[in-house]
Design a protein around this motif. Structure first.
Motif, short mmCIF file in Angstrom:
data_model
loop_
_atom_site.label_atom_id
_atom_site.label_comp_id
_atom_site.label_asym_id
_atom_site.label_seq_id
_atom_site.Cartn_x
_atom_site.Cartn_y
_atom_site.Cartn_z
N TYR A 22 0.83 -1.21 0.00
CA TYR A 22 0.00 0.00 0.00
C TYR A 22 0.86 1.26 0.00
O TYR A 22 0.52 2.25 -0.64
N ASP A 23 1.98 1.21 0.73
CA ASP A 23 2.86 2.37 0.76
C ASP A 23 3.37 2.67 -0.65
O ASP A 23 3.43 3.83 -1.06
N GLU A 29 0.68 8.41 1.26
CA GLU A 29 -0.53 9.18 1.59
C GLU A 29 -1.49 8.30 2.40
O GLU A 29 -1.59 7.10 2.17
N PRO A 30 -2.23 8.91 3.33
CA PRO A 30 -3.21 8.14 4.12
C PRO A 30 -4.29 7.54 3.21
O PRO A 30 -4.69 8.15 2.23
N SER A 31 -4.71 6.35 3.54
CA SER A 31 -5.73 5.65 2.78
C SER A 31 -6.55 4.79 3.74
O SER A 31 -6.00 4.26 4.70
N ILE A 34 -4.96 1.46 4.27
CA ILE A 34 -3.85 1.45 5.23
C ILE A 34 -4.39 1.49 6.65
O ILE A 34 -3.95 0.72 7.52
N GLY A 35 -5.38 2.34 6.89
CA GLY A 35 -5.98 2.42 8.23
C GLY A 35 -6.56 1.09 8.68
O GLY A 35 -6.33 0.63 9.80
N LYS A 60 -2.58 4.80 15.38
CA LYS A 60 -2.27 5.22 14.01
C LYS A 60 -3.40 4.89 13.05
O LYS A 60 -3.79 5.71 12.22
N GLY A 61 -3.96 3.69 13.17
CA GLY A 61 -5.04 3.26 12.28
C GLY A 61 -6.30 4.08 12.46
O GLY A 61 -6.99 4.38 11.50
N GLN A 63 -6.47 7.15 13.29
CA GLN A 63 -6.25 8.54 12.86
C GLN A 63 -6.38 8.71 11.35
O GLN A 63 -6.41 9.83 10.86
N ILE A 64 -6.44 7.62 10.61
CA ILE A 64 -6.51 7.70 9.15
C ILE A 64 -7.96 7.74 8.72
O ILE A 64 -8.79 7.01 9.20
#
Length: 64
Positions: A22-23, A29-31, A34-35, A60-61, A63-64
């Motif tokens: 995903y990176d 970028e946040p997605s 990814i979250g 972290k998850g 916050q996305i």
């Protein structure tokens, strides 16, 4: 599948690989993908009793 079988190490491996992919796709970028993957990995770590990593990834998850 791996969650139901409680194959936590294998699930961890696939989730970490997914995050790396995903990176590359999203260029850091946040997605939502990814979250969600971070939250799933947090669940794996919680079940493996690696609570510090789990807590960090939950934060972290979410916050996305």
């Amino acid at each position: 599948m791996y969650f139901g079988q409680k194959a936590w190490k294998e699930a961890e491996s696939y989730l970490v690989e997914s995050l790396q992919n995903y990176d590359g796709v999203f260029g850091g970028e946040p997605s939502p993908y990814i979250g969600g993957t971070l939250l799933n990995l947090a669940i794996v770590y919680r079940n493996m009793k690696v609570l510090e990593k789990a807590e960090t990834l939950y934060y972290k998850g979410s916050q996305i």
